[in-house]
Design a protein around this motif. Sequence first.
Motif, short mmCIF file in Angstrom:
data_model
loop_
_atom_site.label_atom_id
_atom_site.label_comp_id
_atom_site.label_asym_id
_atom_site.label_seq_id
_atom_site.Cartn_x
_atom_site.Cartn_y
_atom_site.Cartn_z
N THR A 22 0.81 -1.22 0.00
CA THR A 22 0.00 0.00 0.00
C THR A 22 0.84 1.27 0.00
N ASP A 23 2.15 1.15 0.09
CA ASP A 23 3.04 2.31 0.13
C ASP A 23 4.13 2.11 -0.91
N ILE A 24 4.08 2.88 -1.98
CA ILE A 24 5.04 2.69 -3.08
C ILE A 24 6.46 3.07 -2.68
N ALA A 25 6.60 3.73 -1.53
CA ALA A 25 7.94 4.06 -1.05
C ALA A 25 8.64 2.86 -0.43
N ILE A 26 7.89 1.78 -0.17
CA ILE A 26 8.46 0.55 0.41
C ILE A 26 8.55 -0.49 -0.71
N ASP A 27 9.74 -0.96 -0.99
CA ASP A 27 9.93 -1.93 -2.07
C ASP A 27 9.37 -3.30 -1.69
#
Length: 230
Positions: free
Chosen positions: A82-87
């Motif tokens: 849900t968070d594109i900043a987390i790979d």
Amino acid sequence: MTVQTTAAEKRAVILLSGGLDSATVVAMARAEGYSCYAMSFDYGQRHRAELDAAARVARDLGVIEHKVIGLNLNGIGGSALTDIAIDVPEAPSEGIPVTYVPARNTVFLSLALGWAEVLQARDIFIGVNAVDYSGYPDCRPEFVEAFEVMANLATKAGVEGQGLRIKAPLQNMSKAQIVQAGAKLGVDYSLTVSCYQADAQGYACGKCDSCRLRAEGFKAAGVDDPTRYF
């Protein structure tokens, strides 16, 4: 408005993600004689390919109604889904992985519970699995059992003694056993998408944990893998 049901009809609400496991659960419920009502969630996940897959599976397996509920779990983040900043990790990891979505199954089951009351359905199916569940705490048998207790305490149906059940038929099955069971029931796995980072057309990465478990399952089951990879 409560939907009336006949004495001979048994209805079930089934959580349908569009992946391999949930598609198998729909086929199992149908084989048990349930009228199937599927619920999917547009919860802010990385891609919509799984929702397209859920719609295909629902049509193919004769679901009576397929409801898609909009949520905003990406508003709290905390997950690679849900968070594109987390790979999204592409190697096995220890403990609870970053693809765990906080409270996801609790929220999903709660909304399914509400719809079950409206439909006068006594059973809710979920495709969680304790053998290769990727470390998610809300896929454990203890969670399913606890939610069922809560469901019967928190609802009009439960208080009036109608009894609500949370059914997890894949709970103790390996991925290979799940594939074999679904194949026998005629599940078209080419319609499904399991990849955590599939592209818009549903092509899979072949590297994430979900892709790895899916590929290993088909291989061990001796069933041709229809997954499309980019």
